[in-house]
Motif scaffolding. Sequence first.
Motif, PDB file in Angstrom:
ATOM      1  N   UNK A  95      83.566 -31.597 -33.175  1.00  0.00           N
ATOM      2  CA  UNK A  95      84.465 -30.580 -32.022  1.00  0.00           C
ATOM      3  C   UNK A  95      83.580 -30.228 -31.001  1.00  0.00           C
ATOM      4  N   UNK A  96      82.201 -30.501 -31.409  1.00  0.00           N
ATOM      5  CA  UNK A  96      80.963 -30.012 -30.452  1.00  0.00           C
ATOM      6  C   UNK A  96      79.635 -31.007 -30.825  1.00  0.00           C
ATOM      7  N   UNK A  97      79.030 -31.306 -29.783  1.00  0.00           N
ATOM      8  CA  UNK A  97      77.690 -31.850 -29.986  1.00  0.00           C
ATOM      9  C   UNK A  97      76.621 -31.294 -29.039  1.00  0.00           C
ATOM     10  N   UNK A  98      75.597 -30.987 -29.634  1.00  0.00           N
ATOM     11  CA  UNK A  98      74.322 -30.549 -28.705  1.00  0.00           C
ATOM     12  C   UNK A  98      73.426 -31.417 -28.773  1.00  0.00           C
ATOM     13  N   UNK A  99      72.702 -31.746 -27.779  1.00  0.00           N
ATOM     14  CA  UNK A  99      71.513 -32.388 -27.729  1.00  0.00           C
ATOM     15  C   UNK A  99      70.737 -32.234 -26.194  1.00  0.00           C
ATOM     16  N   UNK A 100      69.585 -32.979 -26.137  1.00  0.00           N
ATOM     17  CA  UNK A 100      68.540 -32.478 -25.228  1.00  0.00           C
ATOM     18  C   UNK A 100      68.540 -33.573 -24.280  1.00  0.00           C
ATOM     19  N   UNK A 101      68.708 -33.557 -23.064  1.00  0.00           N
ATOM     20  CA  UNK A 101      68.688 -34.476 -21.826  1.00  0.00           C
ATOM     21  C   UNK A 101      67.435 -34.320 -21.054  1.00  0.00           C
ATOM     22  N   UNK A 102      67.120 -35.160 -20.239  1.00  0.00           N
ATOM     23  CA  UNK A 102      65.850 -34.853 -19.279  1.00  0.00           C
ATOM     24  C   UNK A 102      65.990 -33.682 -18.423  1.00  0.00           C
ATOM     25  N   UNK A 103      66.971 -33.172 -18.207  1.00  0.00           N
ATOM     26  CA  UNK A 103      67.565 -31.866 -17.335  1.00  0.00           C
ATOM     27  C   UNK A 103      67.475 -30.770 -18.215  1.00  0.00           C
ATOM     28  N   UNK A 104      67.626 -30.638 -19.764  1.00  0.00           N
ATOM     29  CA  UNK A 104      67.710 -29.705 -20.296  1.00  0.00           C
ATOM     30  C   UNK A 104      68.532 -29.745 -21.640  1.00  0.00           C
ATOM     31  N   UNK A 105      69.108 -28.817 -22.269  1.00  0.00           N
ATOM     32  CA  UNK A 105      70.088 -28.886 -23.443  1.00  0.00           C
ATOM     33  C   UNK A 105      71.421 -28.865 -22.660  1.00  0.00           C
ATOM     34  N   UNK A 106      72.444 -29.513 -23.633  1.00  0.00           N
ATOM     35  CA  UNK A 106      73.615 -29.656 -23.227  1.00  0.00           C
ATOM     36  C   UNK A 106      74.502 -29.606 -24.395  1.00  0.00           C
ATOM     37  N   UNK A 107      75.793 -29.094 -24.352  1.00  0.00           N
ATOM     38  CA  UNK A 107      76.541 -28.941 -25.359  1.00  0.00           C
ATOM     39  C   UNK A 107      77.719 -29.455 -24.753  1.00  0.00           C
ATOM     40  N   UNK A 108      78.625 -30.420 -25.436  1.00  0.00           N
ATOM     41  CA  UNK A 108      79.802 -31.005 -25.245  1.00  0.00           C
ATOM     42  C   UNK A 108      80.973 -30.794 -25.980  1.00  0.00           C
ATOM     43  N   UNK A 109      82.200 -30.651 -25.320  1.00  0.00           N
ATOM     44  CA  UNK A 109      83.316 -30.315 -26.099  1.00  0.00           C
ATOM     45  C   UNK A 109      84.293 -31.517 -25.862  1.00  0.00           C
ATOM     46  N   UNK A 110      85.554 -31.905 -26.390  1.00  0.00           N
ATOM     47  CA  UNK A 110      86.469 -32.707 -26.046  1.00  0.00           C
ATOM     48  C   UNK A 110      86.805 -32.506 -24.661  1.00  0.00           C
ATOM     49  N   UNK A 111      87.246 -33.711 -24.084  1.00  0.00           N
ATOM     50  CA  UNK A 111      87.784 -33.503 -22.342  1.00  0.00           C
ATOM     51  C   UNK A 111      86.655 -33.124 -21.487  1.00  0.00           C
ATOM     52  N   UNK A 112      85.274 -33.454 -21.647  1.00  0.00           N
ATOM     53  CA  UNK A 112      84.297 -33.088 -20.992  1.00  0.00           C
ATOM     54  C   UNK A 112      84.465 -34.191 -19.856  1.00  0.00           C
ATOM     55  N   UNK A 113      83.901 -33.899 -18.627  1.00  0.00           N
ATOM     56  CA  UNK A 113      84.048 -34.801 -17.414  1.00  0.00           C
ATOM     57  C   UNK A 113      83.295 -35.696 -17.756  1.00  0.00           C
ATOM     58  N   UNK A 114      83.276 -37.008 -17.276  1.00  0.00           N
ATOM     59  CA  UNK A 114      82.566 -38.403 -17.926  1.00  0.00           C
ATOM     60  C   UNK A 114      81.289 -38.157 -17.246  1.00  0.00           C
ATOM     61  N   UNK A 115      80.298 -38.447 -17.989  1.00  0.00           N
ATOM     62  CA  UNK A 115      78.755 -38.334 -17.432  1.00  0.00           C
ATOM     63  C   UNK A 115      78.008 -39.354 -18.222  1.00  0.00           C
ATOM     64  N   UNK A 116      77.062 -39.878 -17.415  1.00  0.00           N
ATOM     65  CA  UNK A 116      76.072 -40.509 -18.452  1.00  0.00           C
ATOM     66  C   UNK A 116      74.436 -39.989 -17.895  1.00  0.00           C
ATOM     67  N   UNK A 117      73.693 -39.695 -18.659  1.00  0.00           N
ATOM     68  CA  UNK A 117      72.466 -38.868 -18.688  1.00  0.00           C
ATOM     69  C   UNK A 117      71.212 -39.356 -19.789  1.00  0.00           C
ATOM     70  N   UNK A 118      70.155 -39.044 -19.435  1.00  0.00           N
ATOM     71  CA  UNK A 118      69.093 -39.703 -20.017  1.00  0.00           C
ATOM     72  C   UNK A 118      68.848 -38.745 -21.048  1.00  0.00           C
ATOM     73  N   UNK A 119      68.407 -39.061 -22.335  1.00  0.00           N
ATOM     74  CA  UNK A 119      68.247 -38.299 -23.502  1.00  0.00           C
ATOM     75  C   UNK A 119      66.644 -38.039 -23.385  1.00  0.00           C
ATOM     76  N   UNK A 120      66.089 -36.795 -24.015  1.00  0.00           N
ATOM     77  CA  UNK A 120      64.929 -36.527 -24.024  1.00  0.00           C
ATOM     78  C   UNK A 120      64.729 -36.338 -25.379  1.00  0.00           C
ATOM     79  N   UNK A 121      63.522 -36.396 -26.044  1.00  0.00           N
ATOM     80  CA  UNK A 121      63.387 -36.149 -27.466  1.00  0.00           C
ATOM     81  C   UNK A 121      63.830 -34.391 -27.818  1.00  0.00           C
ATOM     82  N   UNK A 122      64.696 -34.528 -28.928  1.00  0.00           N
ATOM     83  CA  UNK A 122      65.352 -33.221 -29.214  1.00  0.00           C
ATOM     84  C   UNK A 122      66.092 -33.497 -30.721  1.00  0.00           C
TER      85      UNK A 122
END
Length: 136
Positions: A25-52
Amino acid sequence: MADENRIFQVEIITPDRVFYTGEGDMIEFTTASGEIGVYKKHIPLTTVLAPGIVKIHKTGEDDVIAAVHSGFAEILPDKVTLLAEIAEWPNEIDKNRAEAARARAEERLAHRTEAIDVKRAEFALRKALVRIDITK
């Protein structure tokens, strides 16, 4: 029991295996722009993962935690897919090897020469620190 209206699909895929398939019901991970938390119905997005560290939350259950090193994330309203170069469970990480990698990267950065690829050393340091952090 989790509210089914909040649940979405999660996949973590690496070149050599389907690392994880499940729900959250939530996922947190690190992108090249910083940390992100995502819930259901998030706007579509493609991003670069960073080590995390990736944390997949599902109400009433233990969090799923893994280390991910580089790649891409595709976020859709009902699914998050991480395409990662490397994904590791905490018990797959050799902490002594990660500590040695940290020391090597810090040494390279402390004694820079023209022969040192600084970006590569910084990336190696970040990966080592993620591995060390997740094994705590």
